[in-house]
Design a protein around this motif. Structure first.
Motif, PDB file in Angstrom:
ATOM      1  N   ASP A 141       0.854  -1.175   0.000  1.00  0.00           N
ATOM      2  CA  ASP A 141       0.000   0.000   0.000  1.00  0.00           C
ATOM      3  C   ASP A 141       0.893   1.229   0.000  1.00  0.00           C
ATOM      4  OD1 ASP A 141      -2.358   1.500   0.163  1.00  0.00           O
ATOM      5  OD2 ASP A 141      -2.180   1.634   2.344  1.00  0.00           O
TER       6      ASP A 141
ATOM      7  N   ASN B 248       0.752   5.646   0.533  1.00  0.00           N
ATOM      8  CA  ASN B 248       0.071   6.909   0.822  1.00  0.00           C
ATOM      9  C   ASN B 248       1.094   8.012   0.632  1.00  0.00           C
ATOM     10  OD1 ASN B 248      -2.372   5.642   2.002  1.00  0.00           O
ATOM     11  ND2 ASN B 248      -0.890   4.935   3.502  1.00  0.00           N
ATOM     12  N   SER B 249       0.644   9.178   0.199  1.00  0.00           N
ATOM     13  CA  SER B 249       1.594  10.279   0.058  1.00  0.00           C
ATOM     14  C   SER B 249       0.975  11.551   0.590  1.00  0.00           C
ATOM     15  CB  SER B 249       2.012  10.466  -1.400  1.00  0.00           C
ATOM     16  OG  SER B 249       0.893  10.765  -2.196  1.00  0.00           O
ATOM     17  N   GLN B 250       1.834  12.393   1.102  1.00  0.00           N
ATOM     18  CA  GLN B 250       1.420  13.702   1.563  1.00  0.00           C
ATOM     19  C   GLN B 250       2.178  14.715   0.734  1.00  0.00           C
ATOM     20  OE1 GLN B 250       1.966  13.923   5.787  1.00  0.00           O
ATOM     21  NE2 GLN B 250       0.408  12.379   6.185  1.00  0.00           N
TER      22      GLN B 250
ATOM     23  N   ARG C 280       3.118   4.791  -5.657  1.00  0.00           N
ATOM     24  CA  ARG C 280       2.350   3.543  -5.701  1.00  0.00           C
ATOM     25  C   ARG C 280       3.286   2.353  -5.854  1.00  0.00           C
ATOM     26  NH1 ARG C 280       1.491   1.192 -10.629  1.00  0.00           N
ATOM     27  NH2 ARG C 280       2.341   2.268 -12.407  1.00  0.00           N
TER      28      ARG C 280
ATOM     29  N   THR D  31       2.806  -0.978   4.261  1.00  0.00           N
ATOM     30  CA  THR D  31       2.323   0.304   3.775  1.00  0.00           C
ATOM     31  C   THR D  31       3.392   1.362   3.994  1.00  0.00           C
ATOM     32  OG1 THR D  31       0.555   1.941   3.911  1.00  0.00           O
ATOM     33  CG2 THR D  31       1.171   0.863   5.963  1.00  0.00           C
TER      34      THR D  31
ATOM     35  N   THR E 244       4.117   5.629   3.847  1.00  0.00           N
ATOM     36  CA  THR E 244       3.643   6.996   3.699  1.00  0.00           C
ATOM     37  C   THR E 244       4.839   7.817   3.254  1.00  0.00           C
ATOM     38  OG1 THR E 244       2.006   6.693   5.434  1.00  0.00           O
ATOM     39  CG2 THR E 244       2.574   8.967   4.857  1.00  0.00           C
TER      40      THR E 244
END
Length: 190
Positions: A79, A81-83, A89, A175, A177
């Motif tokens: 998984d 996630n990005s900020q 991905r 996952t 981030t």
């Protein structure tokens, strides 16, 4: 009775002959150690690895990793996630691995800004107890990544799921981030 005469020259020659004999004996002993060692290992069975290598000559089969638990499969889900203005991905969403098997997966990161940006990925694991059994050997998360304006790159993650993973864990989610590290890149004139 007359005393024998002592000649330093003859004494030096005699010493030189003795030293030459010692050098020759030492050289012969050193030279004979290799076949002597091989013979001792062959007789006692100590040098087993060399014999295994000889048995593999002429075959295409590679030695197998005996630490791989072929009796079970673990599903590893990925998984991302990005900020910030990143496209982040995994190339594959999930794979199945045998515990102990060396595995490589890839994540894609794209900087969608018109400036150079540094980012850092922080991993997370589900279930939480799987974190201690998930061994990353190579990971882009080990250090900050700098991407130029609109640059995209792929980063490998090389990992092994420890065979000591409890039997009740059949699925692990890895996952990441990915976020921008403020002040890590020089400001560009605008």
């Amino acid at each position: 009775m007359p005393l024998p005469t002592f000649s330093p020259r003859s004494h030096n020659r005699q010493m030189l002959r003795k030293l030459l004999v010692v050098v020759v004996v030492m050289f012969a002993f050193g030279w004979s150690l290799i076949p002597l060692y091989e013979k001792i290992c062959e007789v006692t069975g100590i040098n087993v690895l060399a014999r295994l290598d000889e048995n593999l000559k002429g075959t295409t089969a590679l030695p197998q990793n005996t630490q791989v638990d072929k009796s079970r499969l673990i599903t590893v889900e990925f998984d991302a996630n990005s900020q910030g203005a990143w496209r982040f991905r995994p190339v594959k969403n999930s794979i199945q691995v045998h515990p102990g098997e060396l595995t490589t997966i890839t994540y894609e990161v794209a900087n969608q800004q018109n400036r150079t940006v540094a980012g850092q990925a922080i991993p997370g694991y589900l279930p939480l107890k799987s974190a201690e059994y998930f061994r990353k050997l190579t990971c882009f998360c080990f250090q900050q990544q700098t991407l130029g304006p609109n640059e995209a790159r792929q980063f490998p993650v090389v990992f092994v799921v420890d065979p000591k993973l409890p039997k009740d864990v059949q699925r692990i989610t890895l996952t990441y981030t990915f976020f921008e590290v403020a002040g890590a890149t020089p400001k560009q004139a605008g």
